[in-house]
Design a protein around this motif. Structure first.
Motif, short mmCIF file in Angstrom:
data_model
loop_
_atom_site.label_atom_id
_atom_site.label_comp_id
_atom_site.label_asym_id
_atom_site.label_seq_id
_atom_site.Cartn_x
_atom_site.Cartn_y
_atom_site.Cartn_z
N ILE A 31 0.85 -1.19 0.00
CA ILE A 31 0.00 0.00 0.00
C ILE A 31 0.89 1.24 0.00
CG2 ILE A 31 -1.82 1.27 1.20
CD1 ILE A 31 -2.54 -1.30 2.65
N SER A 32 0.51 2.23 -0.79
CA SER A 32 1.22 3.50 -0.73
C SER A 32 0.76 4.24 0.52
CB SER A 32 0.93 4.34 -1.98
OG SER A 32 -0.47 4.49 -2.17
N HIS A 33 1.61 4.33 1.51
CA HIS A 33 1.20 4.87 2.81
C HIS A 33 0.90 6.37 2.76
CE1 HIS A 33 3.58 1.25 4.54
NE2 HIS A 33 2.32 0.94 4.30
N THR A 34 1.61 7.10 1.91
CA THR A 34 1.35 8.52 1.74
C THR A 34 0.71 8.72 0.37
OG1 THR A 34 3.30 9.08 3.07
CG2 THR A 34 2.35 10.83 1.69
N PRO A 35 -0.56 9.08 0.32
CA PRO A 35 -1.24 9.17 -0.97
C PRO A 35 -0.80 10.38 -1.77
CG PRO A 35 -2.66 10.01 0.76
CD PRO A 35 -1.44 9.46 1.45
N GLU A 36 -1.01 10.31 -3.06
CA GLU A 36 -0.85 11.47 -3.91
C GLU A 36 -2.15 12.27 -3.87
OE1 GLU A 36 0.39 12.53 -8.56
OE2 GLU A 36 -0.09 10.48 -7.98
N GLY B 273 -17.69 13.67 -9.90
CA GLY B 273 -17.56 15.10 -9.68
C GLY B 273 -16.11 15.55 -9.56
N PRO B 274 -15.84 16.81 -9.93
CA PRO B 274 -14.49 17.36 -9.83
C PRO B 274 -14.12 17.65 -8.37
CG PRO B 274 -16.02 19.07 -10.48
CD PRO B 274 -16.81 17.80 -10.44
N GLY B 275 -12.83 17.74 -8.10
CA GLY B 275 -12.39 18.09 -6.75
C GLY B 275 -11.11 17.39 -6.37
N ARG B 276 -10.77 17.50 -5.09
CA ARG B 276 -9.53 16.91 -4.57
C ARG B 276 -9.75 15.45 -4.18
NH1 ARG B 276 -7.75 18.81 0.28
NH2 ARG B 276 -5.53 18.56 -0.19
N TYR B 277 -8.75 14.63 -4.46
CA TYR B 277 -8.78 13.22 -4.10
C TYR B 277 -7.43 12.81 -3.51
CZ TYR B 277 -13.04 12.58 -6.88
OH TYR B 277 -14.32 12.66 -7.38
N ALA B 278 -7.47 11.96 -2.50
CA ALA B 278 -6.26 11.29 -2.01
C ALA B 278 -6.20 9.95 -2.72
CB ALA B 278 -6.34 11.10 -0.49
N VAL B 279 -5.10 9.71 -3.44
CA VAL B 279 -5.00 8.53 -4.30
C VAL B 279 -4.00 7.54 -3.71
CG1 VAL B 279 -4.61 7.70 -6.63
CG2 VAL B 279 -5.48 10.03 -6.27
N PHE B 280 -4.49 6.35 -3.40
CA PHE B 280 -3.66 5.27 -2.87
C PHE B 280 -3.47 4.20 -3.95
CE2 PHE B 280 -5.55 7.27 0.77
CZ PHE B 280 -4.59 7.21 1.76
N ILE B 281 -2.34 3.50 -3.89
CA ILE B 281 -2.08 2.38 -4.79
C ILE B 281 -2.16 1.07 -4.01
CG2 ILE B 281 -0.48 1.33 -6.44
CD1 ILE B 281 -1.49 4.09 -7.27
N HIS B 282 -2.98 0.16 -4.48
CA HIS B 282 -3.07 -1.19 -3.90
C HIS B 282 -2.44 -2.15 -4.89
CE1 HIS B 282 -5.02 -4.85 -2.15
NE2 HIS B 282 -4.98 -5.23 -3.41
N ARG B 283 -1.53 -3.00 -4.41
CA ARG B 283 -0.88 -3.99 -5.27
C ARG B 283 -1.13 -5.39 -4.71
NH1 ARG B 283 2.78 0.18 -4.53
NH2 ARG B 283 3.23 1.39 -6.43
N GLY C 220 -8.94 3.67 8.71
CA GLY C 220 -8.63 3.46 10.12
C GLY C 220 -7.32 4.03 10.59
N THR C 221 -6.33 4.17 9.69
CA THR C 221 -5.01 4.66 10.07
C THR C 221 -4.68 6.00 9.43
OG1 THR C 221 -4.21 2.39 10.36
CG2 THR C 221 -2.54 4.11 10.12
N TRP C 222 -4.75 6.07 8.10
CA TRP C 222 -4.35 7.31 7.42
C TRP C 222 -5.30 8.46 7.71
CZ3 TRP C 222 -6.98 10.14 3.62
CH2 TRP C 222 -6.26 11.23 3.12
N LEU C 223 -6.61 8.24 7.54
CA LEU C 223 -7.56 9.34 7.66
C LEU C 223 -7.54 10.03 9.02
CD1 LEU C 223 -9.82 10.99 6.30
CD2 LEU C 223 -11.44 9.27 7.10
N PRO C 224 -7.53 9.27 10.15
CA PRO C 224 -7.52 9.95 11.45
C PRO C 224 -6.28 10.82 11.67
CG PRO C 224 -8.15 7.65 11.71
CD PRO C 224 -7.65 7.81 10.31
N ALA C 225 -5.14 10.46 11.04
CA ALA C 225 -3.89 11.18 11.28
C ALA C 225 -3.58 12.23 10.21
CB ALA C 225 -2.73 10.18 11.35
N ALA C 226 -4.34 12.24 9.12
CA ALA C 226 -3.98 13.06 7.96
C ALA C 226 -4.38 14.52 8.08
CB ALA C 226 -4.58 12.46 6.69
#
Length: 288
Positions: free
Chosen positions: A130-135, A223-233, A248-254
């Motif tokens: 998982i990409s821990h820091t999203p684009e 819809g247009p707007g901002r997205y946090a993009v994660f990579i799942h492999r 559960g992990t990224w969103l609470p701390a981001a």
């Protein structure tokens, strides 16, 4: 003092009001999340609906009363939020494998975990796939044509939906690329009578216009707007753990806030098999 995450605050609220007639809308209102975001949070991190979580906790609380008090089964059933002793007995047996009376007689004390444990394989997946820091991207409006269906926490119907779309895409020449998009229509989330959650989903591909779209293809606008993009492999069997990490992990701390737009998955390469270790999917989470 450590600041609690939205999910921790939701669970804390549920525990404090377990004997009251509360539901997901009450929990969402207390936390400041929309009904649909609260649904997504519970289902992604805990793997069950808020309704089932509340029922399990009430049943566990009732199990302690059966063992440690002289109250009747009827009293315990009604205080646990069940409309009748029969409904209580059915739910209790499904959770504990025995009726309330059998449980009390045998002196059993079974623990129903509120938190799903991570296996070593889950830890490896979270650490390596998982990409821990999203684009963070700002996207324009996108047009998607696809097939709509439903899936639920208890029954995954997505493979059949993708099979139908891939068959239709092979017959049509209107798609702008070979990319695939899986869209969770959060506004169409439905709680079933047994406490399961049913999600409306669209499996489709990008198009330049909707005019003349043949059935059973349906139009869908992202819809247009901002997205946090994660990579799942890797295997799609691990997608659940990826969403656990995101919500559960990224969103609470981001320090980011979810937006009301729908999250979606983008498949930029062909999927050969569900468990193919070379699978790769981008997960787009809408943020404000």
């Amino acid at each position: 003092m450590k600041e609690l995450s939205p999910l921790e605050r939701a669970v804390e609220y549920i525990e404090a009001h377990l004997n009251e007639n509360i539901g997901l809308r009450d929990v969402a209102g207390e936390i400041g999340y929309s009904y649909y975001h609260m649904t997504r949070l519970f289902s992604s991190v805990l793997g069950e609906s808020a309704g089932r979580y509340i029922q399990r906790r009430r049943l566990y609380q009732a199990s302690g009363q059966l063992l440690r008090s002289g109250r009747s089964v009827i009293e315990i059933a009604l205080d646990s939020g069940f409309a009748s002793p029969e409904a209580f007995s059915r739910a209790f047996k499904a959770a504990f494998g025995s009726s309330p009376a059998e449980y009390r007689k045998a002196g059993l004390d079974l623990v129903v975990n509120a938190k799903r444990e991570l296996s070593p394989g889950d830890v490896y997946h979270i650490a390596n796939n998982i990409s821990h820091t999203p684009e963070i991207l700002t996207l324009k409006e996108m047009k998607i044509a696809g097939v709509r269906g439903t899936t639920s926490l208890s029954q995954n119907r997505l493979p059949g939906l993708w099979e139908e779309f891939l068959r239709l895409r092979g017959e049509r020449g209107r798609f702008a690329s070979d990319e695939g998009y899986g869209i969770c229509e959060t506004q169409q989330t439905v709680y079933t009578q047994d406490g399961d959650v049913s999600f409306s989903v669209v499996a489709g591909g990008p198009v330049e216009r909707f005019d003349g779209l043949p059935r059973p293809l349906v139009p869908k606008t992202l819809g247009p707007g901002r997205y946090a993009v994660f990579i799942h492999r890797g295997s799609f069997a691990k997608l659940f753990q990826t969403y656990q990490y995101i919500f559960g992990t990224w969103l609470p701390a981001a320090g980011e806030a979810l937006d009301e737009r729908e999250d979606f998955e983008r498949y930029s390469r062909a999927v050969r098999a569900f468990d193919d270790p070379d699978n790769e999917v981008s997960i787009y989470i809408p943020i404000k």
